[in-house]
Design a protein around this motif. Structure first.
Motif, PDB file in Angstrom:
ATOM      1  N   GLY A   1       0.792  -1.226   0.000  1.00  9.73           N
ATOM      2  CA  GLY A   1       0.000   0.000   0.000  1.00  9.73           C
ATOM      3  C   GLY A   1       0.822   1.272   0.000  1.00  9.73           C
ATOM      4  N   THR A   2       2.001   1.244   0.596  1.00 12.40           N
ATOM      5  CA  THR A   2       2.822   2.456   0.643  1.00 12.40           C
ATOM      6  C   THR A   2       3.150   2.949  -0.759  1.00 12.40           C
ATOM      7  OG1 THR A   2       3.771   1.742   2.749  1.00 12.40           O
ATOM      8  CG2 THR A   2       4.956   3.460   1.549  1.00 12.40           C
ATOM      9  N   THR A   3       3.460   2.032  -1.648  1.00 12.51           N
ATOM     10  CA  THR A   3       3.827   2.431  -3.007  1.00 12.51           C
ATOM     11  C   THR A   3       2.664   3.079  -3.750  1.00 12.51           C
ATOM     12  OG1 THR A   3       3.369   0.194  -3.823  1.00 12.51           O
ATOM     13  CG2 THR A   3       5.651   0.720  -3.226  1.00 12.51           C
ATOM     14  N   ARG A   4       1.447   2.817  -3.325  1.00 15.69           N
ATOM     15  CA  ARG A   4       0.283   3.404  -3.989  1.00 15.69           C
ATOM     16  C   ARG A   4       0.151   4.895  -3.694  1.00 15.69           C
ATOM     17  NH1 ARG A   4      -4.591  -0.871  -4.062  1.00 15.69           N
ATOM     18  NH2 ARG A   4      -5.733   1.099  -4.085  1.00 15.69           N
ATOM     19  N   ILE A   5       0.743   5.354  -2.586  1.00 15.32           N
ATOM     20  CA  ILE A   5       0.623   6.767  -2.212  1.00 15.32           C
ATOM     21  C   ILE A   5       1.953   7.518  -2.279  1.00 15.32           C
ATOM     22  CG2 ILE A   5      -1.403   6.339  -0.767  1.00 15.32           C
ATOM     23  CD1 ILE A   5       0.477   6.637   1.705  1.00 15.32           C
ATOM     24  N   LEU A   6       3.038   6.813  -2.412  1.00 16.80           N
ATOM     25  CA  LEU A   6       4.371   7.406  -2.326  1.00 16.80           C
ATOM     26  C   LEU A   6       4.571   8.591  -3.271  1.00 16.80           C
ATOM     27  CD1 LEU A   6       7.209   7.387  -1.160  1.00 16.80           C
ATOM     28  CD2 LEU A   6       7.802   5.620  -2.821  1.00 16.80           C
ATOM     29  N   ASP A   7       4.210   8.440  -4.522  1.00 15.53           N
ATOM     30  CA  ASP A   7       4.439   9.512  -5.496  1.00 15.53           C
ATOM     31  C   ASP A   7       3.483  10.697  -5.326  1.00 15.53           C
ATOM     32  OD1 ASP A   7       6.572   8.201  -6.643  1.00 15.53           O
ATOM     33  OD2 ASP A   7       5.344   7.215  -8.161  1.00 15.53           O
ATOM     34  N   LEU A   8       2.493  10.558  -4.458  1.00 13.27           N
ATOM     35  CA  LEU A   8       1.540  11.644  -4.213  1.00 13.27           C
ATOM     36  C   LEU A   8       1.922  12.488  -2.999  1.00 13.27           C
ATOM     37  CD1 LEU A   8      -1.728   9.597  -4.853  1.00 13.27           C
ATOM     38  CD2 LEU A   8      -0.545  11.142  -6.438  1.00 13.27           C
ATOM     39  N   LEU A   9       2.877  12.008  -2.207  1.00 12.63           N
ATOM     40  CA  LEU A   9       3.311  12.756  -1.025  1.00 12.63           C
ATOM     41  C   LEU A   9       4.122  13.985  -1.425  1.00 12.63           C
ATOM     42  CD1 LEU A   9       4.375   9.768   1.241  1.00 12.63           C
ATOM     43  CD2 LEU A   9       2.492  11.361   1.704  1.00 12.63           C
ATOM     44  N   ASP A  10       3.907  15.079  -0.703  1.00 10.73           N
ATOM     45  CA  ASP A  10       4.660  16.315  -0.911  1.00 10.73           C
ATOM     46  C   ASP A  10       5.701  16.405   0.205  1.00 10.73           C
ATOM     47  OD1 ASP A  10       5.657  18.894  -1.076  1.00 10.73           O
ATOM     48  OD2 ASP A  10       3.697  19.874  -0.908  1.00 10.73           O
ATOM     49  N   PHE A  11       6.967  16.318  -0.147  1.00 12.06           N
ATOM     50  CA  PHE A  11       8.049  16.315   0.833  1.00 12.06           C
ATOM     51  C   PHE A  11       8.650  17.702   1.068  1.00 12.06           C
ATOM     52  CE2 PHE A  11       7.840  11.928  -0.588  1.00 12.06           C
ATOM     53  CZ  PHE A  11       7.941  11.232   0.607  1.00 12.06           C
ATOM     54  N   SER A  12       8.062  18.763   0.531  1.00 10.22           N
ATOM     55  CA  SER A  12       8.686  20.087   0.621  1.00 10.22           C
ATOM     56  C   SER A  12       8.819  20.572   2.068  1.00 10.22           C
ATOM     57  CB  SER A  12       7.936  21.103  -0.243  1.00 10.22           C
ATOM     58  OG  SER A  12       6.580  21.171   0.124  1.00 10.22           O
ATOM     59  N   THR A  13       7.792  20.445   2.874  1.00 11.60           N
ATOM     60  CA  THR A  13       7.875  20.851   4.285  1.00 11.60           C
ATOM     61  C   THR A  13       8.799  19.911   5.046  1.00 11.60           C
ATOM     62  OG1 THR A  13       5.662  21.815   4.220  1.00 11.60           O
ATOM     63  CG2 THR A  13       6.525  21.255   6.388  1.00 11.60           C
ATOM     64  N   PHE A  14       8.684  18.638   4.797  1.00 10.06           N
ATOM     65  CA  PHE A  14       9.519  17.619   5.440  1.00 10.06           C
ATOM     66  C   PHE A  14      11.006  17.887   5.182  1.00 10.06           C
ATOM     67  CE2 PHE A  14      11.789  13.564   4.947  1.00 10.06           C
ATOM     68  CZ  PHE A  14      11.615  13.009   6.209  1.00 10.06           C
ATOM     69  N   GLN A  15      11.349  18.277   3.977  1.00 11.22           N
ATOM     70  CA  GLN A  15      12.752  18.531   3.650  1.00 11.22           C
ATOM     71  C   GLN A  15      13.313  19.713   4.443  1.00 11.22           C
ATOM     72  OE1 GLN A  15      11.975  18.236  -0.778  1.00 11.22           O
ATOM     73  NE2 GLN A  15      14.103  17.526  -0.674  1.00 11.22           N
TER      74      GLN A  15
END
Length: 143
Positions: free
Chosen positions: A86-100
């Protein structure tokens, strides 16, 4: 590699399930163990969702939970409750800008490995580690 800050007493961690579903009983012991380490625990909103037959919620629910945990400055680590699929189904939709800008520890294994690889590409360290659904079955239960 960018290393998130080490956890300290009183920090908050969020348990979420980016993949396979789990039941409330399987997470109770884990929460108690993590709290015994001096950490505060929050559970993602959809952690125990039953809106999907196999996954811990719809893709949108799991994506929302993960994004909120990534963006929440009070959360110092995200602990994936279990693996599966399931993780791979959402991975490309996550926004990492704040996390970075303010990285935190992401912990888990199994399908979470895809997330570790994404974080490696962003040069941010993460932790390949046992997940809470396993805690009652391991030496953690005696810690």
């Amino acid at each position: 590699m960018i290393q998130p800050a080490f956890l300290k007493h009183g920090d908050t961690v969020c348990i979420l399930a980016p993949g396979r579903k789990l039941d409330a009983k399987s997470i109770e012991t884990s929460v108690a163990i993590i709290q015994s380490w001096g950490l505060n625990v929050t559970l993602s909103y959809n952690l125990l969702s039953d809106t999907h037959s196999y996954l811990s919620g719809t893709d949108a629910e799991r994506l929302s939970d993960f994004q909120k945990a990534l963006d929440d400055s009070s959360v110092k680590a995200v602990i994936c409750a279990r693996g599966g699929y399931g993780t791979t189904r959402i991975l490309d939709l996550l926004d990492f800008s704040t996390f970075q800008k303010s990285p935190k520890w992401i912990c888990g294994f199994s399908d979470v490995t895809a997330l570790h690889l994404k974080l490696q590409s962003l040069t941010i360290q993460s932790i390949h580690a046992p997940m809470p659904v396993q805690f009652p079955k391991t030496e953690f239960a005696d810690s």
